[in-house]
Write a protein that holds these residues in place. Structure first.
Motif, PDB file in Angstrom:
ATOM      1  N   PRO A 177       1.176  -1.343   0.155  1.00 14.36           N
ATOM      2  CA  PRO A 177      -0.230   0.360   0.006  1.00 14.36           C
ATOM      3  C   PRO A 177       0.695   1.136   0.575  1.00 14.36           C
ATOM      4  O   PRO A 177       1.988   1.482   0.861  1.00 14.36           O
ATOM      5  N   MET A 178      -0.015   2.332  -0.463  1.00 10.92           N
ATOM      6  CA  MET A 178       0.831   3.726  -0.606  1.00 10.92           C
ATOM      7  C   MET A 178       1.853   3.824   0.779  1.00 10.92           C
ATOM      8  O   MET A 178       2.753   4.470   0.597  1.00 10.92           O
ATOM      9  N   PRO A 179       1.150   4.143   2.339  1.00  6.20           N
ATOM     10  CA  PRO A 179       1.883   4.559   3.077  1.00  6.20           C
ATOM     11  C   PRO A 179       3.176   3.320   3.456  1.00  6.20           C
ATOM     12  O   PRO A 179       3.728   4.186   4.250  1.00  6.20           O
ATOM     13  N   ALA A 180       3.123   2.477   2.427  1.00  5.99           N
ATOM     14  CA  ALA A 180       4.434   1.484   2.825  1.00  5.99           C
ATOM     15  C   ALA A 180       5.786   1.966   2.217  1.00  5.99           C
ATOM     16  O   ALA A 180       6.694   1.302   2.084  1.00  5.99           O
ATOM     17  N   ILE A 181       5.120   3.141   1.278  1.00  5.62           N
ATOM     18  CA  ILE A 181       5.754   3.141   0.143  1.00  5.62           C
ATOM     19  C   ILE A 181       7.602   3.431   0.311  1.00  5.62           C
ATOM     20  O   ILE A 181       8.444   2.524  -0.417  1.00  5.62           O
ATOM     21  N   ASP A 182       7.489   4.021   1.159  1.00  5.73           N
ATOM     22  CA  ASP A 182       9.062   4.927   1.457  1.00  5.73           C
ATOM     23  C   ASP A 182       9.755   3.686   1.996  1.00  5.73           C
ATOM     24  O   ASP A 182      11.025   3.768   1.958  1.00  5.73           O
ATOM     25  N   THR A 183       9.291   3.293   3.077  1.00  5.24           N
ATOM     26  CA  THR A 183       9.752   2.463   3.989  1.00  5.24           C
ATOM     27  C   THR A 183      10.723   1.503   3.050  1.00  5.24           C
ATOM     28  O   THR A 183      12.087   0.630   3.286  1.00  5.24           O
ATOM     29  N   VAL A 184       9.921   0.962   2.054  1.00  3.51           N
ATOM     30  CA  VAL A 184       9.800  -0.829   1.443  1.00  3.51           C
ATOM     31  C   VAL A 184      11.040  -0.208   0.062  1.00  3.51           C
ATOM     32  O   VAL A 184      11.866  -0.702  -0.149  1.00  3.51           O
ATOM     33  N   ALA A 189     -13.459  -7.303  -3.916  1.00  6.56           N
ATOM     34  CA  ALA A 189     -13.792  -6.725  -2.867  1.00  6.56           C
ATOM     35  C   ALA A 189     -12.349  -7.230  -1.381  1.00  6.56           C
ATOM     36  O   ALA A 189     -12.239  -7.179  -0.453  1.00  6.56           O
ATOM     37  N   GLU A 190     -11.515  -8.465  -2.175  1.00  4.80           N
ATOM     38  CA  GLU A 190     -11.792  -9.284  -1.257  1.00  4.80           C
ATOM     39  C   GLU A 190      -9.648  -9.426  -1.293  1.00  4.80           C
ATOM     40  O   GLU A 190      -9.673  -8.323  -1.872  1.00  4.80           O
ATOM     41  N   SER A 191      -9.021  -9.499   0.160  1.00  3.74           N
ATOM     42  CA  SER A 191      -7.503  -8.958   0.386  1.00  3.74           C
ATOM     43  C   SER A 191      -6.828 -10.440   0.777  1.00  3.74           C
ATOM     44  O   SER A 191      -7.285 -10.969   0.850  1.00  3.74           O
ATOM     45  N   GLY A 192      -5.655 -10.380   0.653  1.00  2.00           N
ATOM     46  CA  GLY A 192      -4.620 -10.980   1.004  1.00  2.00           C
ATOM     47  C   GLY A 192      -4.348 -12.500  -0.044  1.00  2.00           C
ATOM     48  O   GLY A 192      -5.271 -12.532  -1.393  1.00  2.00           O
ATOM     49  N   TRP A 193      -3.455 -12.840   0.445  1.00  2.00           N
ATOM     50  CA  TRP A 193      -2.950 -13.975  -0.347  1.00  2.00           C
ATOM     51  C   TRP A 193      -3.689 -14.901  -0.846  1.00  2.00           C
ATOM     52  O   TRP A 193      -4.254 -15.796  -1.865  1.00  2.00           O
ATOM     53  N   ALA A 194      -4.993 -14.897   0.421  1.00  2.00           N
ATOM     54  CA  ALA A 194      -5.824 -16.584  -0.006  1.00  2.00           C
ATOM     55  C   ALA A 194      -6.921 -16.043  -1.396  1.00  2.00           C
ATOM     56  O   ALA A 194      -7.586 -16.766  -2.070  1.00  2.00           O
ATOM     57  N   ALA A 195      -7.201 -14.322  -1.553  1.00  2.00           N
ATOM     58  CA  ALA A 195      -7.445 -13.806  -2.630  1.00  2.00           C
ATOM     59  C   ALA A 195      -6.953 -14.104  -3.994  1.00  2.00           C
ATOM     60  O   ALA A 195      -8.001 -13.726  -5.029  1.00  2.00           O
ATOM     61  N   SER A 196      -5.505 -14.039  -4.429  1.00  2.00           N
ATOM     62  CA  SER A 196      -5.083 -14.258  -5.893  1.00  2.00           C
ATOM     63  C   SER A 196      -4.905 -15.233  -6.343  1.00  2.00           C
ATOM     64  O   SER A 196      -5.900 -16.625  -6.472  1.00  2.00           O
ATOM     65  N   SER A 197      -5.211 -14.854  -7.292  1.00  2.00           N
ATOM     66  CA  SER A 197      -5.747 -15.459  -8.849  1.00  2.00           C
ATOM     67  C   SER A 197      -4.611 -15.067  -9.442  1.00  2.00           C
ATOM     68  O   SER A 197      -4.179 -14.437 -10.072  1.00  2.00           O
ATOM     69  N   PRO A 246     -11.665  -1.254   4.933  1.00  2.00           N
ATOM     70  CA  PRO A 246     -11.831   0.176   4.759  1.00  2.00           C
ATOM     71  C   PRO A 246     -10.369   0.645   5.129  1.00  2.00           C
ATOM     72  O   PRO A 246      -9.702   1.994   4.184  1.00  2.00           O
ATOM     73  N   GLU A 247      -9.580   0.418   5.493  1.00  2.43           N
ATOM     74  CA  GLU A 247      -7.902   0.800   5.434  1.00  2.43           C
ATOM     75  C   GLU A 247      -6.947   0.539   3.931  1.00  2.43           C
ATOM     76  O   GLU A 247      -6.557   1.061   3.705  1.00  2.43           O
ATOM     77  N   LEU A 248      -8.061  -0.589   3.414  1.00  3.91           N
ATOM     78  CA  LEU A 248      -7.326  -0.756   1.673  1.00  3.91           C
ATOM     79  C   LEU A 248      -7.592   0.825   1.124  1.00  3.91           C
ATOM     80  O   LEU A 248      -7.235   1.508   0.772  1.00  3.91           O
ATOM     81  N   VAL A 249      -9.605   0.932   1.647  1.00  5.05           N
ATOM     82  CA  VAL A 249     -10.011   1.776   0.539  1.00  5.05           C
ATOM     83  C   VAL A 249      -9.320   3.721   0.778  1.00  5.05           C
ATOM     84  O   VAL A 249      -8.957   3.727   0.242  1.00  5.05           O
ATOM     85  N   ARG A 250      -9.185   3.451   2.264  1.00  6.43           N
ATOM     86  CA  ARG A 250      -8.265   4.750   2.557  1.00  6.43           C
ATOM     87  C   ARG A 250      -7.220   4.527   1.579  1.00  6.43           C
ATOM     88  O   ARG A 250      -6.658   5.455   1.357  1.00  6.43           O
TER      89      ARG A 250
END
Length: 308
Positions: free
Chosen positions: A67-74, A120-128, A220-224
């Motif tokens: 997510p964008m908030p983690a970009i600077d650290t990564v 609308a899903e998230s996480g590895w389990a939702a990936s395809s 909600p945290e993903l939408v933000r």
């Protein structure tokens, strides 16, 4: 290819690239998340130094999928362990990522990217591995973009089943504010307004409410994280939507009609349904004025479906 972040988008990218024959590995900050990916047979670790050192040794294409908030650290980790690797991202805004990349002096081999796909899903389990099939994938053509990393990023998008849309970072952000971020805001508003009718209203709700609020089911945290970094462009889009709604409200109150909104909305939806993109076939990365020509073609609805 090295994917940093193996949630819905990053995980789907890792799956799609591996299915397409790439030697691909990844990083996930959460040890349980990395373990879940490994349990499915994918090479994912939670040690970013080790993952990036491997990328540096192999000149891997690094994909930022956090997510964008983690970009600077990564990006700080990329600068420390793999500063010379080609670099792209799949973040939903481009100008803030591009600015941070250049602030950390990693712009020489950076090409912005954004696949227009998700659930609308998230996480590895939702990936395809099929998430990007026939999706539009924005690939940056900003000034200073180099041909070799651009070709690698575009090739990755195509190998994942997407079509490439060349675009400038700021133009991308203004566009997605209207067709991606604004729909999130409107879906949230519709969910709240509908629920205000109580259990009777929700009990009667059917397809139009379900479809109109689908993305409100996103965490909600993903939408933000998706919408708020694009504040200026999204504010402008919300203002335009409010003007349309206010005009329709005033017309309904004063004249008993929704005014021009219904006809205009029908017409623009039909325009979307019947839009036919044309193929860019005569521009090669590295050609004279290739960036300028791709920018112009993208603005006019051109896409890339193959690279020779």
């Amino acid at each position: 290819m090295c994917v940093l972040g193996t949630g819905l988008i990053g995980g789907s990218l890792l799956r799609a690239a591996a299915a397409g024959g790439y030697r691909a590995w990844g990083y996930n900050r959460s040890a349980p998340g990395a373990q879940a990916a490994r349990a499915d047979g994918f090479d994912v670790e939670s040690d970013i130094a080790a993952v990036l050192s491997r990328a540096a040794a192999d000149d891997a294409l690094i994909v930022l999928a956090v997510p964008m908030p983690a970009i600077d650290t990564v990006l700080a980790d990329v600068k420390t362990f793999a500063p010379d690797c080609p670099l792209t991202d799949v973040v939903s805004v481009k100008e803030p990522v591009r600015a941070e990349v250049h602030r950390q002096e990693l712009g020489a081999r950076y090409v912005g990217g954004h696949p227009m796909a998700g659930t609308a899903e998230s996480g590895w389990a939702a990936s395809s591995p099929d998430l990007f099939r026939d999706a539009a994938w924005a690939v940056g053509v900003d000034p200073g973009t180099r041909a070799e990393p651009w070709h690698r990023v575009a090739r990755l998008a195509l190998d994942c089943g997407a079509i490439v849309v060349p675009v400038l970072a700021d133009e991308h952000d203004r566009a997605v504010a209207r067709i991606s971020h604004l729909p999130h805001v409107l879906a949230e508003a519709l969910a709240v307004a509908g629920a205000a009718g109580g259990d009777l209203a929700l009990g009667l709700a059917a397809g139009s409410f379900r479809d109109g609020t689908r993305v409100a089911a996103t965490a909600p945290e993903l939408v933000r994280a998706i919408c708020e970094p694009n504040a200026a462009a999204l504010t402008e889009a919300i203002d335009d939507a409010l003007r349309l709604l206010e005009a329709a409200r005033d017309s309904l109150r004063d004249e008993g009609t929704l005014g021009e909104l219904i006809d205009a909305g029908y017409s623009e939806r039909d325009r979307y349904d019947t839009l036919r993109r044309w193929d860019i076939t005569d521009i090669r990365p590295g050609d004279q004025d290739w960036l300028e020509r791709l920018r112009d073609a993208g603005r006019r609805g051109g896409v890339i479906r193959s690279l020779d």
